[in-house]
Design an enzyme around this catalytic site. Structure first.
Site, short mmCIF file in Angstrom:
data_model
loop_
_atom_site.label_atom_id
_atom_site.label_comp_id
_atom_site.label_asym_id
_atom_site.label_seq_id
_atom_site.Cartn_x
_atom_site.Cartn_y
_atom_site.Cartn_z
N SER A 61 0.82 -1.21 0.00
CA SER A 61 0.00 0.00 0.00
C SER A 61 0.86 1.27 0.00
O SER A 61 2.01 1.26 0.46
CB SER A 61 -0.91 0.01 1.23
OG SER A 61 -1.64 -1.19 1.29
N1 SAM Z 1 -0.34 -5.32 4.10
C1 SAM Z 1 0.36 -5.56 2.88
C2 SAM Z 1 1.73 -4.95 2.84
O1 SAM Z 1 2.12 -4.27 3.80
O2 SAM Z 1 2.43 -5.18 1.86
C3 SAM Z 1 -0.42 -5.12 1.66
C4 SAM Z 1 -1.58 -5.99 1.45
S1 SAM Z 1 -2.19 -6.10 -0.20
C5 SAM Z 1 -2.88 -4.52 -0.47
C6 SAM Z 1 -3.58 -7.16 0.14
C7 SAM Z 1 -3.17 -8.58 0.49
O3 SAM Z 1 -4.33 -9.29 0.97
C8 SAM Z 1 -2.66 -9.38 -0.71
O4 SAM Z 1 -1.39 -9.89 -0.43
C9 SAM Z 1 -3.70 -10.50 -0.87
O5 SAM Z 1 -3.15 -11.72 -1.34
C10 SAM Z 1 -4.21 -10.63 0.55
N2 SAM Z 1 -5.53 -11.26 0.70
C11 SAM Z 1 -6.64 -11.14 -0.07
N3 SAM Z 1 -7.65 -11.86 0.42
C12 SAM Z 1 -7.17 -12.46 1.56
C13 SAM Z 1 -7.73 -13.34 2.53
N4 SAM Z 1 -8.99 -13.77 2.47
N5 SAM Z 1 -6.95 -13.74 3.55
C14 SAM Z 1 -5.66 -13.34 3.65
N6 SAM Z 1 -5.07 -12.51 2.76
C15 SAM Z 1 -5.82 -12.08 1.73
#
Ligand code: SAM
Length: 212
Positions: A61
């Site tokens: 993000s």
């Molecule tokens: N917090 C992260 C960082 O600091 O880099 C950025 C997160 S990214 C915007 C969103 C993440 O949520 C992705 O890696 C995606 O694979 C994960 N994601 C999506 N659905 C999910 C779920 N049901 N459970 C766990 N992770 C999930």
């Protein structure tokens, strides 16, 4: 490239100038080496004012969005925090600087493995990793004082509301597939109140209680 100088500049021009005030948070964002959460080819962009690709179609993000969501969590130091969406691991590092224990769930195995390797190499001992559907939370470790969802969701998943402690806070981007708003949920005397904050765009939260 002097990454410390770039980080100091990022905090001044992207965070303080836009109203982020939490001193501990600003210090954490000056400290955590954001460039190490990216592939080498992307590191020169690490302190730019934008989200960046981390592989597997996912993103780290924008620094300002990390700061807004973290400031809204009102972390004081002793909290047990659950993060849904480990991604690069950068947000988990910021949470680990501010709280006691961080539990982070990611659905993509490779992302979780890469994040764990980075965070272990950086010496973090208070971050716990899990691969799976984070919309179900982490029931064995509940309750949590704070819960942060870092992917866009149509609603707050019910299991996460159940796993929030009394006086707990949940922060999440809630909306449709292509645009959301940061929502803050506060639990008080067993009741939930919500407030609405910055508009945003996140990749989708995919799972049983998110997007199918
Ligand atoms: N917090 C992260 C960082 O600091 O880099 C950025 C997160 S990214 C915007 C969103 C993440 O949520 C992705 O890696 C995606 O694979 C994960 N994601 C999506 N659905 C999910 C779920 N049901 N459970 C766990 N992770 C999930």
């Amino acid at each position: 490239m002097d990454f410390q100088e770039l980080r100091d500049m990022m905090v001044k021009t992207q965070l303080i100038s836009r109203g982020i005030r939490d001193k501990r948070l600003l210090d954490a964002m000056k400290k955590v080496p954001r460039h190490l959460f990216l592939d080498e080819s992307m590191q020169h962009k690490a302190y730019d004012d934008m989200a960046l690709a981390i592989g597997e179609g996912q993103t780290i993000s924008q620094p300002y969005m990390v700061a807004v969501m973290t400031e809204l969590l009102e972390i004081e130091g002793e909290e047990k925090v659950l993060e849904i969406g480990t991604g690069s691991g950068y947000q988990a590092a910021i949470l680990a600087e501010l709280s006691k224990e961080v539990y982070t769930v990611e659905r993509v195995q490779e992302l979780s493995d890469r994040a764990a390797a980075r965070l272990n190499a950086l010496g973090y001992k208070n971050i716990h990793f899990r691969v799976g559907d984070g919309t179900a939370g982490w029931p064995e470790e509940a309750p949590f004082n704070r819960i942060l969802i870092t992917a866009g969701t149509p609603k707050i998943p019910e299991p996460l509301l159940e796993q929030l402690s009394e006086k707990g806070i949940i922060i999440a981007p809630v909306g449709d597939r292509f645009s959301q708003q940061i929502v803050k949920i506060v639990k008080s005397k067993g009741k939930f109140s919500e407030s609405f904050h910055t508009p945003c765009v996140f990749v989708p939260l995919i799972g049983e209680y998110g997007w199918k």
